[in-house]
Design a protein around this motif. Sequence first.
Motif, mmCIF file in Angstrom:
data_model
loop_
_atom_site.group_PDB
_atom_site.id
_atom_site.type_symbol
_atom_site.label_atom_id
_atom_site.label_comp_id
_atom_site.label_asym_id
_atom_site.label_seq_id
_atom_site.Cartn_x
_atom_site.Cartn_y
_atom_site.Cartn_z
ATOM 1 N N GLU A 122 0.829 -1.202 0.000
ATOM 2 C CA GLU A 122 0.000 0.000 0.000
ATOM 3 C C GLU A 122 0.866 1.256 0.000
ATOM 4 O O GLU A 122 0.556 2.244 -0.669
ATOM 5 C CB GLU A 122 -0.909 -0.015 1.232
ATOM 6 N N LEU A 123 1.992 1.214 0.722
ATOM 7 C CA LEU A 123 2.897 2.350 0.721
ATOM 8 C C LEU A 123 3.518 2.555 -0.648
ATOM 9 O O LEU A 123 3.699 3.681 -1.111
ATOM 10 C CB LEU A 123 3.994 2.129 1.783
ATOM 11 N N ASN A 124 3.842 1.443 -1.320
ATOM 12 C CA ASN A 124 4.424 1.536 -2.659
ATOM 13 C C ASN A 124 3.455 2.176 -3.629
ATOM 14 O O ASN A 124 3.848 2.935 -4.513
ATOM 15 C CB ASN A 124 4.824 0.145 -3.162
ATOM 16 N N GLU A 125 2.179 1.859 -3.494
ATOM 17 C CA GLU A 125 1.192 2.348 -4.439
ATOM 18 C C GLU A 125 0.987 3.861 -4.328
ATOM 19 O O GLU A 125 0.546 4.482 -5.277
ATOM 20 C CB GLU A 125 -0.136 1.631 -4.209
ATOM 21 N N ARG A 126 1.328 4.427 -3.197
ATOM 22 C CA ARG A 126 1.196 5.870 -3.046
ATOM 23 C C ARG A 126 2.365 6.606 -3.692
ATOM 24 O O ARG A 126 2.325 7.808 -3.859
ATOM 25 C CB ARG A 126 1.116 6.232 -1.557
ATOM 26 N N GLN A 127 3.418 5.875 -4.044
ATOM 27 C CA GLN A 127 4.580 6.500 -4.648
ATOM 28 C C GLN A 127 4.329 6.782 -6.134
ATOM 29 O O GLN A 127 3.444 6.217 -6.749
ATOM 30 C CB GLN A 127 5.809 5.595 -4.507
ATOM 31 N N LYS A 128 5.178 7.643 -6.654
ATOM 32 C CA LYS A 128 5.174 7.912 -8.080
ATOM 33 C C LYS A 128 6.294 7.092 -8.701
ATOM 34 O O LYS A 128 7.455 7.234 -8.318
ATOM 35 C CB LYS A 128 5.401 9.406 -8.341
ATOM 36 N N PHE A 129 5.965 6.239 -9.686
ATOM 37 C CA PHE A 129 6.951 5.371 -10.299
ATOM 38 C C PHE A 129 7.309 5.855 -11.697
ATOM 39 O O PHE A 129 6.540 6.575 -12.341
ATOM 40 C CB PHE A 129 6.431 3.931 -10.343
ATOM 41 N N GLU A 150 17.584 -15.238 -14.277
ATOM 42 C CA GLU A 150 19.018 -15.499 -14.196
ATOM 43 C C GLU A 150 19.838 -14.544 -15.049
ATOM 44 O O GLU A 150 21.075 -14.587 -15.002
ATOM 45 C CB GLU A 150 19.302 -16.948 -14.648
ATOM 46 N N THR A 151 19.188 -13.666 -15.798
ATOM 47 C CA THR A 151 19.931 -12.767 -16.686
ATOM 48 C C THR A 151 19.604 -11.294 -16.407
ATOM 49 O O THR A 151 20.223 -10.664 -15.555
ATOM 50 C CB THR A 151 19.663 -13.117 -18.161
ATOM 51 N N TRP A 152 18.628 -10.735 -17.099
ATOM 52 C CA TRP A 152 18.449 -9.278 -17.065
ATOM 53 C C TRP A 152 17.476 -8.759 -16.008
ATOM 54 O O TRP A 152 17.437 -7.549 -15.738
ATOM 55 C CB TRP A 152 18.011 -8.776 -18.440
ATOM 56 N N MET A 153 16.712 -9.617 -15.358
ATOM 57 C CA MET A 153 15.729 -9.156 -14.374
ATOM 58 C C MET A 153 16.256 -9.330 -12.953
ATOM 59 O O MET A 153 16.602 -10.440 -12.546
ATOM 60 C CB MET A 153 14.426 -9.944 -14.533
ATOM 61 N N PRO A 154 16.329 -8.247 -12.171
ATOM 62 C CA PRO A 154 16.725 -8.385 -10.763
ATOM 63 C C PRO A 154 15.721 -9.260 -10.009
ATOM 64 O O PRO A 154 14.548 -9.354 -10.383
ATOM 65 C CB PRO A 154 16.703 -6.948 -10.238
ATOM 66 N N LYS A 155 16.150 -9.870 -8.939
ATOM 67 C CA LYS A 155 15.256 -10.722 -8.166
ATOM 68 C C LYS A 155 15.511 -10.533 -6.677
ATOM 69 O O LYS A 155 16.541 -10.001 -6.265
ATOM 70 C CB LYS A 155 15.439 -12.195 -8.557
ATOM 71 N N GLY A 156 14.529 -10.965 -5.902
ATOM 72 C CA GLY A 156 14.655 -10.880 -4.456
ATOM 73 C C GLY A 156 14.769 -9.444 -3.961
ATOM 74 O O GLY A 156 13.987 -8.559 -4.332
ATOM 75 N N LYS A 157 15.780 -9.184 -3.142
ATOM 76 C CA LYS A 157 15.977 -7.845 -2.560
ATOM 77 C C LYS A 157 16.301 -6.813 -3.624
ATOM 78 O O LYS A 157 15.934 -5.637 -3.484
ATOM 79 C CB LYS A 157 17.092 -7.903 -1.516
ATOM 80 N N ASP A 158 16.993 -7.231 -4.683
ATOM 81 C CA ASP A 158 17.315 -6.274 -5.750
ATOM 82 C C ASP A 158 16.061 -5.796 -6.480
ATOM 83 O O ASP A 158 16.015 -4.655 -6.966
ATOM 84 C CB ASP A 158 18.283 -6.912 -6.752
ATOM 85 N N LEU A 160 13.116 -5.330 -5.056
ATOM 86 C CA LEU A 160 12.534 -4.303 -4.180
ATOM 87 C C LEU A 160 13.361 -3.025 -4.196
ATOM 88 O O LEU A 160 12.819 -1.908 -4.172
ATOM 89 C CB LEU A 160 12.437 -4.840 -2.746
ATOM 90 N N ARG A 161 14.672 -3.179 -4.264
ATOM 91 C CA ARG A 161 15.557 -2.013 -4.343
ATOM 92 C C ARG A 161 15.307 -1.225 -5.628
ATOM 93 O O ARG A 161 15.325 0.011 -5.625
ATOM 94 C CB ARG A 161 17.002 -2.485 -4.279
ATOM 95 N N LEU A 162 15.072 -1.955 -6.716
ATOM 96 C CA LEU A 162 14.788 -1.312 -7.997
ATOM 97 C C LEU A 162 13.532 -0.454 -7.903
ATOM 98 O O LEU A 162 13.460 0.634 -8.480
ATOM 99 C CB LEU A 162 14.629 -2.376 -9.083
ATOM 100 N N GLU A 163 12.546 -0.928 -7.177
ATOM 101 C CA GLU A 163 11.300 -0.183 -7.013
ATOM 102 C C GLU A 163 11.511 1.073 -6.184
ATOM 103 O O GLU A 163 11.014 2.159 -6.530
ATOM 104 C CB GLU A 163 10.240 -1.082 -6.364
ATOM 105 N N ASP A 390 25.374 -5.843 -15.541
ATOM 106 C CA ASP A 390 24.407 -5.963 -14.449
ATOM 107 C C ASP A 390 24.355 -4.729 -13.558
ATOM 108 O O ASP A 390 23.347 -4.477 -12.894
ATOM 109 C CB ASP A 390 24.735 -7.199 -13.610
ATOM 110 N N GLU A 391 25.427 -3.952 -13.506
ATOM 111 C CA GLU A 391 25.463 -2.773 -12.647
ATOM 112 C C GLU A 391 24.993 -1.506 -13.348
ATOM 113 O O GLU A 391 24.872 -0.446 -12.723
ATOM 114 C CB GLU A 391 26.873 -2.560 -12.118
ATOM 115 N N ALA A 392 24.719 -1.594 -14.647
ATOM 116 C CA ALA A 392 24.379 -0.393 -15.413
ATOM 117 C C ALA A 392 23.119 0.284 -14.895
ATOM 118 O O ALA A 392 23.062 1.534 -14.806
ATOM 119 C CB ALA A 392 24.221 -0.753 -16.891
ATOM 120 N N ILE A 393 22.123 -0.483 -14.525
ATOM 121 C CA ILE A 393 20.868 0.095 -14.071
ATOM 122 C C ILE A 393 21.048 0.904 -12.795
ATOM 123 O O ILE A 393 20.392 1.929 -12.592
ATOM 124 C CB ILE A 393 19.805 -1.017 -13.855
ATOM 125 N N TRP A 394 21.990 0.520 -11.955
ATOM 126 C CA TRP A 394 22.185 1.203 -10.676
ATOM 127 C C TRP A 394 22.969 2.506 -10.846
ATOM 128 O O TRP A 394 22.915 3.380 -9.981
ATOM 129 C CB TRP A 394 22.900 0.275 -9.686
#
Length: 398
Positions: A122-129, A150-158, A160-163, A390-394
Amino acid sequence: MGLMYGTKQSHKLSSGAGAGVSTRWVTFFCIVSFCFGVIFINRFGSPIRIKRDEVSSPLEKQQELLQPVIDCEKKDASVDVGDIFSQVSRTHDVIMTLDKTISSLETQLASARSAKKPVSEELNERQKFFFVMGIMTAFSSRKRRESIRETWMPKGKDLLRLEKEKGIIIRFVIGHSATPDGLLDHAINVEDRQHEDFLRLDHVEGYHELSSKTQIYFSTAAARWDADFYIKVDDDVHINLGMIGSTLLRHRSKPRVYIGCMKSGPVLAQKGVKYHEPEYWKFGEDGNKYFRHATGQIYAISKDLATYISVNRHMLHKYANEDVSLGSWFIGLDVEHIDDRSLCCQTPPDCEWKTQAGNSCAASFDWSCSGICKSVERMKEVHQLCGEGDEAIWHTSF
């Protein structure tokens, strides 16, 4: 005796003479009264008139009662035709306004339903993405999903960090099977509990239902997340998230944009062929081409267009091919079509050469397969040769 008799008779005559005078006076007064009455009536009175209603026949009364109806009919017949059309037009406008109001309420209802989630979501939904990326997948595509994780999509904690840090939402998008809560749905539920990277739709999965699935995806995503862009991508396409973000960033200030590799393929009327168009006759003579639209492997639309789809989803026509359907929904709207060829690079060596030249592709696939041919086996290879790192997005600022 004789004298007395005479005396009595004389008295009677005298009495009769007195009575005669009285009669004449009475008669005189009667005549005078009559004349006076006639004079009075003629001067101050009015002749007595009999009302027509009191003597009219029942038939005449019925005709008089019907007369107002006849007058009304004549009056209605004399109404200007222009006034009738004006009234019809106003009625149509009222109906359209009510329809828009109902659609808007339905959208708000969908948003309210989606709000019934854990506090963290619910907190995420109030954010602007920045953007929401929906990866279209199927029950049978478990291995494809794993190749992407296993390739281009982050998973797990990453993920959530991306969001939180970049404002980017990525989800695998799937509906439910024809048998609710069956084995197929159970398998997806187990996989979702493990990775928490699914967006479940109120939709029955099926290859011939892709247009409907795309429509429901945009409506659901727009109701759940407030983002600048909404992306649809297939689960056999390689993505460079940093390049996707840089591409969208150039168009972030524009109100209504439709981004993809624009094409205008032939309308296939022959039955049994791939991408057959059952409604081919709507596009004119044999051999005609479709209107310009983005190829279906990947495309992005701005928030206004996603909202438009959500509000008008019940009136939008769905063709057999989902990319044609999406393009048709924007015909007649003030939409900017952006043809970006970085969204449709070929797999190596094409994307490899561009990466070496410093022009990494945003998306890569094989046209011949409408995705990466044998994507489960080749996704890792494509990622190694054409990936941005893999680090380019960050390190990319949005």
